[in-house]
Design an enzyme around this catalytic site. Sequence first.
Site, PDB file in Angstrom:
ATOM      1  N   VAL A 222       1.196  -1.164  -0.416  1.00 51.27           N
ATOM      2  CA  VAL A 222       0.173   0.009  -0.033  1.00 51.27           C
ATOM      3  C   VAL A 222       1.266   1.396   0.107  1.00 51.27           C
ATOM      4  O   VAL A 222       0.708   2.585   0.510  1.00 51.27           O
ATOM      5  CB  VAL A 222      -0.824  -0.306   1.239  1.00 51.27           C
ATOM      6  CG1 VAL A 222      -2.036  -0.809   1.043  1.00 51.27           C
ATOM      7  CG2 VAL A 222       0.114  -0.029   2.708  1.00 51.27           C
ATOM      8  N   ALA A 223       2.096   1.438  -0.383  1.00 48.64           N
ATOM      9  CA  ALA A 223       2.789   2.224  -0.720  1.00 48.64           C
ATOM     10  C   ALA A 223       3.189   3.015  -2.138  1.00 48.64           C
ATOM     11  O   ALA A 223       2.414   4.068  -2.441  1.00 48.64           O
ATOM     12  CB  ALA A 223       4.808   1.660   0.131  1.00 48.64           C
ATOM     13  N   ARG A 224       3.811   2.570  -2.934  1.00 51.53           N
ATOM     14  CA  ARG A 224       4.143   2.821  -3.703  1.00 51.53           C
ATOM     15  C   ARG A 224       4.348   1.870  -4.830  1.00 51.53           C
ATOM     16  O   ARG A 224       5.080   1.228  -4.640  1.00 51.53           O
ATOM     17  CB  ARG A 224       4.601   4.099  -4.103  1.00 51.53           C
ATOM     18  CG  ARG A 224       4.648   5.470  -3.310  1.00 51.53           C
ATOM     19  CD  ARG A 224       3.815   6.156  -4.366  1.00 51.53           C
ATOM     20  NE  ARG A 224       3.456   7.456  -4.141  1.00 51.53           N
ATOM     21  CZ  ARG A 224       2.206   8.053  -3.095  1.00 51.53           C
ATOM     22  NH1 ARG A 224       1.811   6.818  -2.617  1.00 51.53           N
ATOM     23  NH2 ARG A 224       1.875   8.769  -3.179  1.00 51.53           N
ATOM     24  N   ASP A 247      -2.522  -2.490  -3.768  1.00 47.64           N
ATOM     25  CA  ASP A 247      -2.944  -1.147  -3.865  1.00 47.64           C
ATOM     26  C   ASP A 247      -2.210  -0.694  -4.990  1.00 47.64           C
ATOM     27  O   ASP A 247      -2.702   0.832  -5.109  1.00 47.64           O
ATOM     28  CB  ASP A 247      -3.444  -0.648  -2.749  1.00 47.64           C
ATOM     29  CG  ASP A 247      -3.955   0.554  -2.985  1.00 47.64           C
ATOM     30  OD1 ASP A 247      -5.463  -0.389  -3.729  1.00 47.64           O
ATOM     31  OD2 ASP A 247      -3.848   1.498  -2.651  1.00 47.64           O
ATOM     32  N   GLU A 252       2.297   2.301 -13.548  1.00 46.68           N
ATOM     33  CA  GLU A 252      -0.055   2.486 -13.366  1.00 46.68           C
ATOM     34  C   GLU A 252      -0.117   3.552 -13.880  1.00 46.68           C
ATOM     35  O   GLU A 252       0.285   4.579 -13.928  1.00 46.68           O
ATOM     36  CB  GLU A 252       1.124   3.042 -11.672  1.00 46.68           C
ATOM     37  CG  GLU A 252      -0.544   3.024 -11.218  1.00 46.68           C
ATOM     38  CD  GLU A 252      -0.334   3.401  -9.368  1.00 46.68           C
ATOM     39  OE1 GLU A 252      -1.069   4.333  -9.224  1.00 46.68           O
ATOM     40  OE2 GLU A 252       0.111   2.647  -8.310  1.00 46.68           O
ATOM     41  N   HIS A 271      -5.339   1.320  -6.725  1.00 44.37           N
ATOM     42  CA  HIS A 271      -4.495   2.668  -5.849  1.00 44.37           C
ATOM     43  C   HIS A 271      -6.060   3.754  -5.195  1.00 44.37           C
ATOM     44  O   HIS A 271      -5.954   4.715  -5.488  1.00 44.37           O
ATOM     45  CB  HIS A 271      -3.692   3.393  -6.502  1.00 44.37           C
ATOM     46  CG  HIS A 271      -2.301   4.164  -5.811  1.00 44.37           C
ATOM     47  ND1 HIS A 271      -1.439   5.245  -6.417  1.00 44.37           N
ATOM     48  CD2 HIS A 271      -2.513   5.107  -5.031  1.00 44.37           C
ATOM     49  CE1 HIS A 271      -0.611   5.895  -5.748  1.00 44.37           C
ATOM     50  NE2 HIS A 271      -1.266   5.802  -4.673  1.00 44.37           N
ATOM     51  N   VAL A 272      -6.257   2.983  -3.972  1.00 48.77           N
ATOM     52  CA  VAL A 272      -7.496   3.645  -3.957  1.00 48.77           C
ATOM     53  C   VAL A 272      -7.414   3.880  -1.912  1.00 48.77           C
ATOM     54  O   VAL A 272      -7.759   3.195  -1.385  1.00 48.77           O
ATOM     55  CB  VAL A 272      -9.237   2.800  -3.801  1.00 48.77           C
ATOM     56  CG1 VAL A 272      -9.192   3.476  -5.712  1.00 48.77           C
ATOM     57  CG2 VAL A 272      -8.985   1.745  -3.703  1.00 48.77           C
TER      58      VAL A 272
END
Length: 307
Positions: A222-224, A247, A252, A271-272
């Site tokens: 859930v970082a990058r 995520d 992306e 990415h939410v």
Amino acid sequence: MPDSLVVSVPDARLAYAVGDVPDGVEIVEWDFQSDPPRSRIDLIVPPYMGGSSRLGRVGEVENTLVQSQSIGYDGVEDLLPDGITYANATTVHETATAELALTLTLAAQRGLPQFVRDAESGTWKSRMHPGLADKRVMILGYGGVGRAIEDRLLPFEVEVVRVASKPRSDDRGHVYGTDDLPELLPDLDIVIVVTPLTPSTAGLVGDDVLSALPDGALVVNVARGQVADTDALVSHATEGRIRLALDVTDPEPLPQDHPLWSLENVLISPHVGGASGAMLPRMAALIRRQIGHLLAGEDPENIVLRT
């Protein structure tokens, strides 16, 4: 101390959420796609989505503070003109991101993606899944979001292993450094990645890290996306060694034909992490606090860059 301030927000929804402001404070809308509404905007709040790519526009006005709606600020310094003070959105997204990290972890550990696929075909099939209780879970990147994740993990009766860039101790005990990863990885069930993207963390979750994890381990990012090596993720997931709940991805958005989409041991959300109903009121509260700081002649909160 100033007796007046001009504050720009990207849309009427956020302006309404900010609500009443002190006398002398003017709220205007600027979405970075039109010309600036004033020659001086003391506090600029860029759009949440797509705003970073147009940050150079803040140089078109006289400005005191740019208040981001995101926690992450990787690459921002290269986009900002000189003389800008930039604050991130600490306090806004920690809870929502922690919720999603836990959601992805639970969904993967309890087999929800397979149950959804079964439901699409009307198949009733009981399966045993690893679950979360009694598992050893690493939080890789222990800051505000990491602590919020830990708060939500502990009631599930797990053992939490905390890792930051450097070792330290806090009120909850020992925090390992990334140099300790080789000795920690072989005994883990789950790794939740929440480290900021920096030159030292780019590609951190690569073949070495994945190879050191035991078969069947779950990696939640859930970082990058760039914190992980995508080729390594695809390789280990394709072999069936490692399960993934992502995520964020690199690239992306993830292209429609990317191999990660087709793997049954990979769960992807677009990415939410911060995209929940908690964002708007928390962002509005931060803006109100920043207005108060500026009016009082105080330093703003959350300053991460001065260009």
